[in-house]
Motif scaffolding. Sequence first.
Motif, PDB file in Angstrom:
ATOM      1  N   ILE A 176      55.024  52.912  42.041  1.00  0.00           N
ATOM      2  CA  ILE A 176      54.296  51.958  41.317  1.00  0.00           C
ATOM      3  C   ILE A 176      55.365  51.807  40.108  1.00  0.00           C
ATOM      4  CG2 ILE A 176      52.485  51.268  39.807  1.00  0.00           C
ATOM      5  CD1 ILE A 176      50.747  53.243  41.751  1.00  0.00           C
ATOM      6  N   PRO A 177      56.139  50.629  40.029  1.00  0.00           N
ATOM      7  CA  PRO A 177      57.136  50.378  39.011  1.00  0.00           C
ATOM      8  C   PRO A 177      56.365  50.421  37.861  1.00  0.00           C
ATOM      9  CG  PRO A 177      57.022  48.558  40.603  1.00  0.00           C
ATOM     10  CD  PRO A 177      56.026  49.496  41.053  1.00  0.00           C
ATOM     11  N   ILE A 178      56.857  50.663  36.658  1.00  0.00           N
ATOM     12  CA  ILE A 178      56.320  50.486  35.262  1.00  0.00           C
ATOM     13  C   ILE A 178      56.157  48.815  34.892  1.00  0.00           C
ATOM     14  CG2 ILE A 178      57.408  52.453  34.343  1.00  0.00           C
ATOM     15  CD1 ILE A 178      59.360  50.914  33.095  1.00  0.00           C
ATOM     16  N   SER A 179      56.704  47.861  35.801  1.00  0.00           N
ATOM     17  CA  SER A 179      56.302  46.450  35.578  1.00  0.00           C
ATOM     18  C   SER A 179      54.780  46.318  36.053  1.00  0.00           C
ATOM     19  CB  SER A 179      57.432  45.386  36.441  1.00  0.00           C
ATOM     20  OG  SER A 179      57.162  45.970  37.761  1.00  0.00           O
ATOM     21  N   THR A 184      52.419  45.400  31.535  1.00  0.00           N
ATOM     22  CA  THR A 184      51.389  44.276  31.961  1.00  0.00           C
ATOM     23  C   THR A 184      50.657  43.902  30.765  1.00  0.00           C
ATOM     24  OG1 THR A 184      49.939  46.387  32.348  1.00  0.00           O
ATOM     25  CG2 THR A 184      51.062  45.405  34.049  1.00  0.00           C
ATOM     26  N   SER A 185      49.966  42.788  31.069  1.00  0.00           N
ATOM     27  CA  SER A 185      49.044  42.079  29.952  1.00  0.00           C
ATOM     28  C   SER A 185      48.214  42.922  29.447  1.00  0.00           C
ATOM     29  CB  SER A 185      48.631  40.742  30.342  1.00  0.00           C
ATOM     30  OG  SER A 185      47.818  40.986  31.534  1.00  0.00           O
ATOM     31  N   TYR A 186      47.280  43.732  30.394  1.00  0.00           N
ATOM     32  CA  TYR A 186      46.281  44.650  30.041  1.00  0.00           C
ATOM     33  C   TYR A 186      46.842  45.833  29.229  1.00  0.00           C
ATOM     34  CZ  TYR A 186      47.485  47.536  33.929  1.00  0.00           C
ATOM     35  OH  TYR A 186      47.853  48.461  35.000  1.00  0.00           O
ATOM     36  N   ASN A 187      47.953  46.346  29.473  1.00  0.00           N
ATOM     37  CA  ASN A 187      48.479  47.701  28.762  1.00  0.00           C
ATOM     38  C   ASN A 187      48.833  47.248  27.413  1.00  0.00           C
ATOM     39  OD1 ASN A 187      49.009  50.475  28.679  1.00  0.00           O
ATOM     40  ND2 ASN A 187      51.180  49.624  28.556  1.00  0.00           N
ATOM     41  N   ILE A 188      49.661  45.828  27.629  1.00  0.00           N
ATOM     42  CA  ILE A 188      49.908  45.527  26.015  1.00  0.00           C
ATOM     43  C   ILE A 188      48.770  45.074  25.286  1.00  0.00           C
ATOM     44  CG2 ILE A 188      51.111  43.546  24.813  1.00  0.00           C
ATOM     45  CD1 ILE A 188      52.865  43.334  27.260  1.00  0.00           C
ATOM     46  N   PHE A 189      47.898  44.687  25.610  1.00  0.00           N
ATOM     47  CA  PHE A 189      46.619  44.419  25.072  1.00  0.00           C
ATOM     48  C   PHE A 189      45.947  45.796  24.181  1.00  0.00           C
ATOM     49  CE2 PHE A 189      42.044  44.433  24.979  1.00  0.00           C
ATOM     50  CZ  PHE A 189      41.625  43.795  23.903  1.00  0.00           C
TER      51      PHE A 189
END
Length: 440
Positions: A176-179, A184-189
């Motif tokens: 599962i790449p870190i992208s 991801t938008s949810y992790n940044i949020f």
Amino acid sequence: MIKTISRFLTMLVQRFLPDPLVFAIFLTIIVFVLGIAITPSSPLAMVKMWGDGFWNLLAFSMQMAMVLVTGHALASSPLLRRGMRNLATIATTPAQGVMLVAFMSAVCSAINWGFGLVVGALFAREVARRVAGSDYRLLIASAYIGFITWHGGISGSVPLVAATKGNPMEATIGLIPISQTLFTSYNIFITVALIVVVPFLCKMMLPKPEEVVAVDPSLLAEEPVTSKVLGPNATWAEKVEESTFLAMLIGAFGCVYLAMYFVKNGFNINVNTVNLIFFTAGMILHKTPMSYMRAVINAARGTAGILVQFPLYAAIQVMMEHSGLGGIITNWFVNISTKETFSVLAFFSSGLINMAVPSGGGHWVVQGPFVMPAAQALGADMGKAAMAIAYGEEWMNMAQPFWALPALAIAGLGVRDIMGYCVTALIWTLPIFIIGLYFL
């Protein structure tokens, strides 16, 4: 309301939460009994698992002891002392103090979890020295609460392991790449929201002036000066011990190696890299081998909790894994999930498992084989499923004193001094995780 809840939980914790060593012993008993009651394992089999796992975290225990010792020794260098003093002057009131500590800890933990744990606690002590009327317990709690961001940052063990070839789940689900996890938008949020919200949350837990617990002045005593001025009659051995050349030579070795490492691996920081950075910088900034050694001796006294308690958690983790108890608990949540609710329920199962297995890497071993194939079968987001495991671990750390040990050792406090505030943070940060996992 937040202040009232934190006051109530602090009172509750002060009365009923035992020392972390006793807490670990209670967890051992609970897992042992559940293993016998719920799984086919016999009492003797559970005891064997316990003994087989007792030293499984020996290398990690040494790594964590070195994080504490090298980080503390680095921070006691004259340059770092001045830097933290200057930064601490930004805060002029107790409220600003806890906000600054929480923010610094959250940002540093997102960069690297070991760095955040040590720097947060050391900076909290510096703020306590500079800001009159500070509640020392809340300052140290704020430093630990900032640790809640670590899995969403660049040192998060679950997303990094999931993206690494040869990890235990590669044959089952692939990489599962870190992208699909970190970027991801949810992790940044979630990560940014925690960095922004946590300082204000800590501010709202600030006790009234008459309720502030005055810190023992001995806990804030300046670290002893480690440099030594040699007299005219110094021996050759003493001159060698205080040789700037030798310290700079070892520092150069560390700098060259780190440069080669980052050129080859990119910005891939792990606990060994952090320790080498701390060691190299500490040796250079203390300027002589024995000055650095004296700083290490001063720091090493705080490692007792790590050395005694980490083996117990290693044994608990193996009992959870080998008996199948961890899988049974995880499967219960998985079986009631739908594609839409899967990541949220995986998050809660991870939080529950974290009470017995407070380790990101351990979670991937215990939960990965159950959570990830189920996510694949349901058609759920695989990256989000992996991050749900990670978030549950970092969230429940607020109620699990395992990772607080390095910060408490630096601060000179006990777990009952901070855990009421941390459990309050556990409650009020939950919506951030739910929003990120369910709605984004």
